[in-house]
Design a protein around this motif. Structure first.
Motif, PDB file in Angstrom:
ATOM      1  N   VAL A  55       0.794  -1.228  -0.160  1.00 18.97           N
ATOM      2  CA  VAL A  55       0.002  -0.134  -0.065  1.00 18.97           C
ATOM      3  C   VAL A  55       1.185   1.189  -0.137  1.00 18.97           C
ATOM      4  O   VAL A  55       0.258   2.418   0.171  1.00 18.97           O
ATOM      5  CB  VAL A  55      -0.901   0.056   1.214  1.00 18.97           C
ATOM      6  CG1 VAL A  55      -1.985  -1.053   1.064  1.00 18.97           C
ATOM      7  CG2 VAL A  55      -0.237   0.039   2.412  1.00 18.97           C
ATOM      8  N   TYR A  56       2.188   1.208  -0.219  1.00 20.49           N
ATOM      9  CA  TYR A  56       2.984   2.257  -0.151  1.00 20.49           C
ATOM     10  C   TYR A  56       2.557   3.423  -1.352  1.00 20.49           C
ATOM     11  O   TYR A  56       2.514   4.544  -0.903  1.00 20.49           O
ATOM     12  CB  TYR A  56       4.153   2.011  -0.476  1.00 20.49           C
ATOM     13  CG  TYR A  56       5.155   1.490   0.544  1.00 20.49           C
ATOM     14  CD1 TYR A  56       4.843   1.465   1.783  1.00 20.49           C
ATOM     15  CD2 TYR A  56       6.475   0.654   0.527  1.00 20.49           C
ATOM     16  CE1 TYR A  56       5.443   0.842   3.072  1.00 20.49           C
ATOM     17  CE2 TYR A  56       7.141   0.322   1.375  1.00 20.49           C
ATOM     18  CZ  TYR A  56       6.639   0.093   2.971  1.00 20.49           C
ATOM     19  OH  TYR A  56       7.329  -0.352   3.974  1.00 20.49           O
ATOM     20  N   ALA A 176      -3.759  -6.203  -2.569  1.00 18.53           N
ATOM     21  CA  ALA A 176      -3.650  -4.724  -2.386  1.00 18.53           C
ATOM     22  C   ALA A 176      -4.016  -4.244  -3.845  1.00 18.53           C
ATOM     23  O   ALA A 176      -5.166  -3.322  -3.724  1.00 18.53           O
ATOM     24  CB  ALA A 176      -2.207  -4.178  -2.266  1.00 18.53           C
ATOM     25  N   ALA A 177      -3.762  -4.795  -4.867  1.00 19.99           N
ATOM     26  CA  ALA A 177      -4.312  -4.444  -6.093  1.00 19.99           C
ATOM     27  C   ALA A 177      -6.118  -4.616  -6.270  1.00 19.99           C
ATOM     28  O   ALA A 177      -6.902  -3.871  -6.965  1.00 19.99           O
ATOM     29  CB  ALA A 177      -3.837  -5.350  -7.234  1.00 19.99           C
ATOM     30  N   LEU A 178      -6.423  -5.871  -5.686  1.00 17.84           N
ATOM     31  CA  LEU A 178      -7.916  -6.350  -5.927  1.00 17.84           C
ATOM     32  C   LEU A 178      -8.805  -5.388  -4.693  1.00 17.84           C
ATOM     33  O   LEU A 178     -10.044  -5.504  -5.135  1.00 17.84           O
ATOM     34  CB  LEU A 178      -7.883  -7.945  -5.605  1.00 17.84           C
ATOM     35  CG  LEU A 178      -7.175  -8.432  -6.908  1.00 17.84           C
ATOM     36  CD1 LEU A 178      -7.497 -10.227  -6.474  1.00 17.84           C
ATOM     37  CD2 LEU A 178      -8.044  -8.325  -8.061  1.00 17.84           C
ATOM     38  N   ILE A 179      -8.199  -5.122  -3.367  1.00 20.11           N
ATOM     39  CA  ILE A 179      -8.828  -4.803  -2.290  1.00 20.11           C
ATOM     40  C   ILE A 179      -8.575  -3.416  -1.848  1.00 20.11           C
ATOM     41  O   ILE A 179      -9.541  -2.595  -2.008  1.00 20.11           O
ATOM     42  CB  ILE A 179      -8.930  -5.837  -1.416  1.00 20.11           C
ATOM     43  CG1 ILE A 179      -9.519  -7.362  -1.697  1.00 20.11           C
ATOM     44  CG2 ILE A 179      -9.815  -5.239  -0.071  1.00 20.11           C
ATOM     45  CD1 ILE A 179      -9.359  -8.310  -0.636  1.00 20.11           C
ATOM     46  N   VAL A 268       3.449   1.892 -16.381  1.00 22.31           N
ATOM     47  CA  VAL A 268       2.162   1.222 -16.227  1.00 22.31           C
ATOM     48  C   VAL A 268       1.496   1.579 -15.082  1.00 22.31           C
ATOM     49  O   VAL A 268       1.905   2.467 -14.354  1.00 22.31           O
ATOM     50  CB  VAL A 268       2.850  -0.231 -15.961  1.00 22.31           C
ATOM     51  CG1 VAL A 268       3.528  -0.810 -16.927  1.00 22.31           C
ATOM     52  CG2 VAL A 268       3.733  -0.356 -14.600  1.00 22.31           C
ATOM     53  N   SER A 269       0.203   1.117 -14.861  1.00 17.14           N
ATOM     54  CA  SER A 269      -0.618   1.519 -13.839  1.00 17.14           C
ATOM     55  C   SER A 269      -0.051   0.949 -12.232  1.00 17.14           C
ATOM     56  O   SER A 269       0.706  -0.230 -12.312  1.00 17.14           O
ATOM     57  CB  SER A 269      -2.120   1.232 -13.991  1.00 17.14           C
ATOM     58  OG  SER A 269      -2.090  -0.313 -14.048  1.00 17.14           O
ATOM     59  N   THR A 270      -0.689   1.602 -11.136  1.00 16.90           N
ATOM     60  CA  THR A 270      -0.327   0.885 -10.106  1.00 16.90           C
ATOM     61  C   THR A 270      -0.601  -0.408 -10.011  1.00 16.90           C
ATOM     62  O   THR A 270       0.201  -1.405  -9.283  1.00 16.90           O
ATOM     63  CB  THR A 270      -0.850   1.913  -9.034  1.00 16.90           C
ATOM     64  OG1 THR A 270      -0.516   3.102  -8.946  1.00 16.90           O
ATOM     65  CG2 THR A 270      -0.570   1.176  -7.366  1.00 16.90           C
ATOM     66  N   GLN A 271      -1.888  -0.818 -10.389  1.00 15.42           N
ATOM     67  CA  GLN A 271      -2.516  -2.090 -10.136  1.00 15.42           C
ATOM     68  C   GLN A 271      -1.547  -3.111 -11.101  1.00 15.42           C
ATOM     69  O   GLN A 271      -1.298  -4.119 -10.549  1.00 15.42           O
ATOM     70  CB  GLN A 271      -3.990  -2.288 -10.667  1.00 15.42           C
ATOM     71  CG  GLN A 271      -4.814  -1.795  -9.414  1.00 15.42           C
ATOM     72  CD  GLN A 271      -6.126  -1.433  -9.799  1.00 15.42           C
ATOM     73  OE1 GLN A 271      -6.731  -1.039 -11.041  1.00 15.42           O
ATOM     74  NE2 GLN A 271      -7.160  -2.303  -9.085  1.00 15.42           N
ATOM     75  N   ALA A 272      -1.225  -2.628 -12.085  1.00 16.73           N
ATOM     76  CA  ALA A 272      -0.403  -3.529 -13.048  1.00 16.73           C
ATOM     77  C   ALA A 272       1.012  -3.889 -12.404  1.00 16.73           C
ATOM     78  O   ALA A 272       1.430  -4.920 -12.547  1.00 16.73           O
ATOM     79  CB  ALA A 272      -0.267  -2.913 -14.484  1.00 16.73           C
ATOM     80  N   ALA A 273       1.540  -2.604 -11.918  1.00 13.18           N
ATOM     81  CA  ALA A 273       2.934  -2.928 -11.272  1.00 13.18           C
ATOM     82  C   ALA A 273       2.773  -3.776 -10.018  1.00 13.18           C
ATOM     83  O   ALA A 273       3.741  -4.571  -9.655  1.00 13.18           O
ATOM     84  CB  ALA A 273       3.268  -1.517 -10.829  1.00 13.18           C
TER      85      ALA A 273
END
Length: 415
Positions: A55-56, A176-179, A268-273
């Motif tokens: 979550v940084y 973190a990416a999903l929730i 890239v996006s945060t979720q992709a990273a």
């Protein structure tokens, strides 16, 4: 199953001895249910811990943090864990604490709740430190339980234990990416239910562990026939610490800053990273599992050689690869470099067989401490240079694996 040993209350103040020579236990083979339980607990424990780094980006944007402040969050968590783990291990060598794992997990439980509600940087640091405290209590005694349940297959048992932790670490970015990213910082509180489940499992494991304790008065420590001298043991332990330093600092650089590296370099996006980070950490989990059985089969020294030095060509290539190449190289690096962890820890335990808890605490503590200090230093370096420069410097860390030449050859039977 092992026959319970009745231990008087007053004898629990004496050093706890987990015998390597346990014919009945070895003949029965590993206690798979216990190994599975401690591995699942490790999975749950490290899943919760990995949420901090995952979550940084959210914390950085919400509170306008720089990379040095991000590194300090890692330091708060890992310094607490590293400082206390050897102390916990030393204490439990002398006085067994079968239910300490469940009690320590409560610290992680409260740390997650605090992190979900934190709105000040200092509170975030305190929450991270509480999660680190739970880790400090968990790792030394759980490593002892894994060895006790090994049936003589020490590398295998340590790998099963490490497998849970490695997969737990890999799950943080994915969750973190999903929730957390879609639902915000408050959703971290949902993961406190994981801590509660871990408390229940660890309490049950504590009930198994309590009657397995063999307590007796400590006598003088004698070197095993054919084993290295005390001076060579001291040198070997320093070498193992240096090797763990090279491995852990490199992994910490990717765990803490790989997301920012991918965002800055490839857009890239945060979720992709976070998905790419999950892939690297999942490869770490697989490598961590393979390392122990390979050490049992071929010897721990050769596994240490191959796993650290073998990663060097790939770490040197990573800063110059494209996005797809970086993903492939991160998988190869994770598989190779993480296979050394179980071999290093079991090698150290065999060098000092009368202090399993303290040795486990020292090496787990060193791993966390290196990760925390490394994250803080690398964050400061990234602020003054760039993330890409950090990875160019870290690429040379596996070269420290050359120090493995100073490791002694252990007697065949200790494997």
């Amino acid at each position: 199953m092992n026959k319970p040993v009745v231990v008087a209350a007053e004898t629990l103040t004496e050093p706890v001895v987990v015998s390597d020579v346990a014919p009945a236990r070895a003949a029965a083979g590993p206690a798979y249910v216990v190994l599975a339980g401690i591995s699942v607990s490790h999975f749950l424990n490290d899943t919760m811990q990995s949420l901090i780094a995952s979550v940084y980006p959210l914390l950085k944007d919400a509170y306008a943090l720089d990379f040095a402040q991000i590194g300090m969050i890692t330091l708060a968590f890992q310094f607490t864990a590293s400082l206390l783990q050897p102390v916990v291990g030393h204490y439990t060598d002398k006085k067994a604490q079968p239910y300490s794992l469940a009690i320590g997990m409560a610290s992680t439980f409260f740390g997650l709740l605090l992190l979900s509600a934190a709105h000040q940087y200092l509170v975030i640091l305190v929450a991270a430190a509480l999660v680190g405290l739970g880790s400090a209590v968990f790792h030394p005694e759980s490593a002892r339980i894994a060895r006790l349940a090994s049936g003589g297959r020490y590398g295998f048992a340590q790998s099963v234990f490490q497998l849970g932790g490695s997969f737990g670490t890999s799950m943080g970015p994915l969750l973190a990416a999903l929730i957390v990213v879609p639902f915000g910082q408050g959703s971290i509180a949902w993961f406190s239910s994981i801590a509660f489940l871990a408390i229940l499992i660890l309490w049950r494991i504590g009930r198994w562990y309590a009657p397995q304790i063999t307590a007796k008065k400590a006598g003088p420590v004698h070197s095993q026939p054919g084993g290295p001298s005390s001076r060579r043991v001291a040198v070997a332990l320093l070498v193992l610490v240096a090797l763990l330093f090279s491995k852990q600092l490199y992994v910490s650089s990717l765990s803490s800053y790989y997301i920012f590296y991918l965002i800055d370099r490839f857009g890239v996006s945060t979720q992709a990273a976070q998905i790419y980070l999950f892939i690297f950490l999942a490869a770490n989990a697989v490598g961590a599992f393979l390392g122990g059985p390979l050490g049992d089969r071929f010897g721990r020294k050769i596994v240490i050689w191959i796993s650290i030095l073998g990663a060097l060509p790939f770490t040197l290539a990573l800063p110059y690869a494209g996005l797809a190449g970086s993903a492939v190289l991160s998988v190869v690096i994770g598989l190779i470099i993480s296979s050394t962890t179980s071999s290093i820890i079991v090698f150290a335990q065999e060098l000092v067989p009368h202090r399993f808890g303290m040795i486990s605490g020292v090496f787990f503590g060193v791993a966390f401490g290196i990760g925390g200090l490394g994250a803080a230093v690398l964050g400061k370096l990234a602020d003054h240079t760039s993330i890409e420069f950090v990875y160019q410097v870290c690429a040379w860390l596996p070269a420290i694996g050359l120090l493995a030449v100073f490791l002694p050859k252990l007697p065949r039977y200790t494997r």
